[in-house]
Design a protein around this motif. Structure first.
Motif, short mmCIF file in Angstrom:
data_model
loop_
_atom_site.label_atom_id
_atom_site.label_comp_id
_atom_site.label_asym_id
_atom_site.label_seq_id
_atom_site.Cartn_x
_atom_site.Cartn_y
_atom_site.Cartn_z
N ASP A 1 0.81 -1.22 0.00
CA ASP A 1 0.00 0.00 0.00
C ASP A 1 0.85 1.27 0.00
O ASP A 1 0.30 2.37 -0.07
N LEU A 2 2.16 1.10 0.07
CA LEU A 2 3.06 2.25 0.10
C LEU A 2 3.80 2.35 -1.22
O LEU A 2 4.03 1.36 -1.90
N ARG A 3 4.18 3.57 -1.58
CA ARG A 3 4.94 3.79 -2.81
C ARG A 3 6.01 4.84 -2.56
O ARG A 3 5.77 5.83 -1.85
N VAL A 4 7.17 4.64 -3.16
CA VAL A 4 8.22 5.65 -3.16
C VAL A 4 8.02 6.45 -4.44
O VAL A 4 7.98 5.89 -5.53
N ARG A 5 7.85 7.77 -4.30
CA ARG A 5 7.52 8.62 -5.45
C ARG A 5 8.40 9.87 -5.45
O ARG A 5 8.96 10.25 -4.42
N THR A 6 8.48 10.50 -6.60
CA THR A 6 9.14 11.79 -6.70
C THR A 6 8.09 12.86 -6.94
O THR A 6 7.07 12.61 -7.58
N GLY A 7 8.35 14.03 -6.40
CA GLY A 7 7.45 15.15 -6.58
C GLY A 7 8.22 16.46 -6.51
O GLY A 7 9.38 16.49 -6.09
N THR A 8 7.57 17.53 -6.90
CA THR A 8 8.18 18.86 -6.90
C THR A 8 7.55 19.71 -5.82
O THR A 8 6.32 19.81 -5.73
N VAL A 9 8.38 20.33 -5.01
CA VAL A 9 7.89 21.22 -3.96
C VAL A 9 7.33 22.48 -4.62
O VAL A 9 8.04 23.21 -5.31
N MET A 10 6.04 22.72 -4.41
CA MET A 10 5.36 23.86 -5.01
C MET A 10 5.29 25.05 -4.05
O MET A 10 5.26 26.19 -4.48
N ARG A 11 5.26 24.73 -2.77
CA ARG A 11 5.14 25.77 -1.73
C ARG A 11 5.80 25.23 -0.48
O ARG A 11 5.75 24.03 -0.21
N ALA A 12 6.41 26.11 0.29
CA ALA A 12 7.04 25.72 1.55
C ALA A 12 7.00 26.90 2.50
O ALA A 12 7.12 28.06 2.08
N GLU A 13 6.81 26.59 3.78
CA GLU A 13 6.81 27.64 4.80
C GLU A 13 7.17 27.00 6.14
O GLU A 13 6.99 25.80 6.33
N PRO A 14 7.68 27.79 7.07
CA PRO A 14 7.99 27.24 8.39
C PRO A 14 6.73 26.73 9.09
O PRO A 14 5.65 27.32 8.96
N ASN A 15 6.88 25.62 9.78
CA ASN A 15 5.79 25.10 10.61
C ASN A 15 6.06 25.61 12.03
O ASN A 15 6.64 24.91 12.85
N THR A 16 5.65 26.83 12.29
CA THR A 16 5.98 27.50 13.55
C THR A 16 5.29 26.89 14.75
O THR A 16 5.71 27.12 15.88
N ALA A 17 4.25 26.09 14.54
CA ALA A 17 3.56 25.46 15.65
C ALA A 17 4.19 24.13 16.08
O ALA A 17 3.85 23.59 17.12
N ALA A 18 5.12 23.62 15.29
CA ALA A 18 5.76 22.33 15.61
C ALA A 18 6.69 22.48 16.81
O ALA A 18 7.30 23.53 17.03
N ARG A 19 6.81 21.40 17.59
CA ARG A 19 7.70 21.41 18.76
C ARG A 19 9.17 21.57 18.37
O ARG A 19 9.95 22.20 19.07
N HIS A 20 9.54 20.95 17.26
CA HIS A 20 10.91 21.05 16.74
C HIS A 20 10.83 21.78 15.40
O HIS A 20 9.86 21.63 14.67
N PRO A 21 11.85 22.56 15.07
CA PRO A 21 11.80 23.30 13.80
C PRO A 21 11.48 22.37 12.62
O PRO A 21 12.08 21.32 12.46
N ALA A 22 10.50 22.78 11.82
CA ALA A 22 10.07 21.97 10.68
C ALA A 22 9.55 22.89 9.59
O ALA A 22 9.30 24.08 9.82
N LEU A 23 9.40 22.32 8.41
CA LEU A 23 8.84 23.04 7.28
C LEU A 23 7.56 22.35 6.82
O LEU A 23 7.47 21.12 6.82
N ARG A 24 6.58 23.16 6.44
CA ARG A 24 5.37 22.66 5.80
C ARG A 24 5.64 22.66 4.29
O ARG A 24 6.05 23.70 3.75
N LEU A 25 5.42 21.53 3.66
CA LEU A 25 5.67 21.40 2.23
C LEU A 25 4.39 21.00 1.50
O LEU A 25 3.63 20.17 1.99
N TRP A 26 4.18 21.58 0.33
CA TRP A 26 3.13 21.18 -0.58
C TRP A 26 3.85 20.63 -1.80
O TRP A 26 4.56 21.38 -2.50
N ILE A 27 3.69 19.34 -2.08
CA ILE A 27 4.48 18.65 -3.09
C ILE A 27 3.56 18.14 -4.20
O ILE A 27 2.59 17.43 -3.92
N ASP A 28 3.89 18.47 -5.44
CA ASP A 28 3.10 18.03 -6.60
C ASP A 28 3.63 16.68 -7.07
O ASP A 28 4.78 16.56 -7.50
N PHE A 29 2.76 15.66 -7.00
CA PHE A 29 3.10 14.31 -7.42
C PHE A 29 2.44 13.95 -8.75
O PHE A 29 2.13 12.79 -9.01
#
Length: 112
Positions: free
Chosen positions: A9-37
């Motif tokens: 049920d899982l697949r390894v795929r490639t995609g392009t990051v269309m949008r990214a922003e800091p996930n300021t609410a996360a406990r550890h520094p992280a980025l929110r990514l929107w990836i086009d598959f």
């Protein structure tokens, strides 16, 4: 112990990051990514990759991710895919194609 059948049920795929922003609410520094598959559409991921990457540096680049998991919620953000990377002493280094490739759609499979 997981077996290869757990990957059905899982697949390894490639995609392009269309949008990214800091996930300021996360406990550890992280980025929110929107990836086009491609045919699969744009999926989201919250990734702890801020040691080597900024949101601005990722837009337009390709990443490798695993799809097929149930969505998680990370600090109020839906995360649909697991972006793949290697954990190093200096932080996570993303796994990425070394040249542009077409987005992996729903028929992409894991090869051995």
């Amino acid at each position: 112990m997981p077996t290869i059948t757990d990957w059905h049920d899982l697949r390894v795929r490639t995609g392009t990051v269309m949008r990214a922003e800091p996930n300021t609410a996360a406990r550890h520094p992280a980025l929110r990514l929107w990836i086009d598959f491609g045919e699969l559409g744009v999926l989201q991921s919250s990734a702890k990759i801020t040691d080597h990457y900024t949101a601005e540096s990722l837009v337009g680049t390709q990443v490798v991710a695993v799809t097929g998991f149930a969505p998680l919620h990370v600090a109020g953000f839906r995360s649909d895919v697991l972006v793949l990377g290697v954990i190093t002493e200096g932080g996570v280094v993303l796994l990425r194609p070394d040249r542009p490739v077409a987005a992996s759609g729903p028929r992409a499979t894991l090869t051995s």
